[in-house]
Design an enzyme around this catalytic site. Structure first.
Site, mmCIF file in Angstrom:
data_model
loop_
_atom_site.group_PDB
_atom_site.id
_atom_site.type_symbol
_atom_site.label_atom_id
_atom_site.label_comp_id
_atom_site.label_asym_id
_atom_site.label_seq_id
_atom_site.Cartn_x
_atom_site.Cartn_y
_atom_site.Cartn_z
ATOM 1 C CB ALA A 1 -0.902 -0.002 1.219
ATOM 2 C CD GLU B 1 -0.839 -8.768 1.339
ATOM 3 O OE1 GLU B 1 -1.092 -8.517 2.551
ATOM 4 O OE2 GLU B 1 -0.268 -7.963 0.592
ATOM 5 C CB SER C 1 -0.537 0.845 4.965
ATOM 6 O OG SER C 1 -0.293 -0.387 5.622
ATOM 7 C CG HIS D 1 -2.980 -8.252 5.661
ATOM 8 N ND1 HIS D 1 -2.119 -7.183 5.502
ATOM 9 C CD2 HIS D 1 -4.141 -7.705 6.090
ATOM 10 C CE1 HIS D 1 -2.727 -6.057 5.810
ATOM 11 N NE2 HIS D 1 -3.970 -6.347 6.179
ATOM 12 C CG HIS E 1 0.480 -3.286 8.210
ATOM 13 N ND1 HIS E 1 0.791 -4.301 9.090
ATOM 14 C CD2 HIS E 1 0.374 -3.866 6.993
ATOM 15 C CE1 HIS E 1 0.883 -5.453 8.443
ATOM 16 N NE2 HIS E 1 0.631 -5.216 7.150
ATOM 17 C CG ASP F 1 1.675 -8.674 7.407
ATOM 18 O OD1 ASP F 1 0.447 -8.636 7.190
ATOM 19 O OD2 ASP F 1 2.484 -7.887 6.883
#
Length: 264
Positions: free
Chosen positions: A165, A228, A170, A231, A172, A179
């Site tokens: 991203a 992913e 993002s 994630h 995160h 992750d």
């Protein structure tokens, strides 16, 4: 032998009456044997009561099953406030403000490759989930990445918009994402993680602890990111359970938001 003619006439009349009476009796008996009417049968028929005919009843009208009612409160938490555990961040929905930093970040006491921080609620859930993986399946999970600031994302972004991203976009940065990999490092941050025992366990059980697999393999056209299997996004047990039970796998679809395959 000639006798008196008057006597003969009377005798002949008597014989005739007897013969006629006998014939009548014979005829009546034959009629009864054949099931005929006769005066008695007619009388019986005239006095008999007809058998009532049953009235057909209409079949009950079919009743449609009651329509299911969606009682889940989709407005319980904000989708826009970066402090909300339901905040939706994608290529069309950046962090606001872009330099947002969660106020309740805490270290997460789990195995890791990069020391992780998460918001308190998500951190508690991760610790419980990692412990369950060990207790239930003998697996040891590890954090590969968790909270990342705007500045950190500047260094992480590699220019491939399906793999990383852009800064400010993002998940995160919300402090609600980790992750996750195997402590062994097998298939870490690689699609093959989905085929490991750790990846399979997370796929099947993360919802119990409030996490969803945020970027499924078949939803790149919705999320904008390639598969992913590592994630995992914390949304709380209530929402994660509802998505699990309804089979809806992305936040965009669940909340009726536009797909976000590309940046504007």
């Amino acid at each position: 032998m000639n006798g008196n003619p008057s006597a003969r006439v009377r005798r002949n009349r008597i014989i005739l009456v007897v013969v006629l009476a006998a014939a009548a009796v014979v005829a009546l008996g034959a009629g009864l044997l054949l099931g005929g009417g006769g005066p008695f049968a007619a009388a019986k028929g005239a006095g008999s009561t007809p058998t009532p005919t049953e009235t057909a009843r209409p079949a009950p009208a079919s009743t449609a099953p009651p329509a299911s009612v969606d009682t889940f409160d989709r407005a319980k938490f904000s989708l826009d406030d970066p402090n909300s555990i339901w905040v939706v961040v994608n290529k069309l929905r950046p962090m606001n403000p872009q330099d947002f930093v969660p106020s309740d970040l805490v270290p997460v006491d789990v195995p890791y490759t990069n020391e992780p921080e998460l918001r308190q609620e998500a951190a508690d859930a991760v610790i419980a989930m990692f412990q369950a993986a060990t207790d239930e399946a003998g697996l040891t999970l590890a954090s590969n990445s968790a909270y990342r600031s705007y500045e950190t994302q500047v260094n992480v972004y590699d220019g491939d918009d399906t793999l990383t991203a852009r800064p400010g976009f993002s998940e995160h940065q919300t402090g609600l994402v980790m992750d996750i990999g195997a402590e062994s490092g097998e298939c870490s941050l690689d699609p093959c993680f989905a085929d490991t025992p750790e990846g399979a366990w997370l796929r099947d059980n993360a919802w119990r602890f409030g996490f969803i697999l945020r970027y499924p393999a078949d939803k790149t056209d919705i999320t904008g990111y390639a598969f992913e299997p590592w994630h995992f996004r914390y949304v709380g047990v209530e929402l994660a359970t509802e998505m699990h039970e309804t089979g809806v796998t992305t936040l965009e679809e669940f909340f009726g938001l536009p797909p976000a395959p590309n940046y504007e």
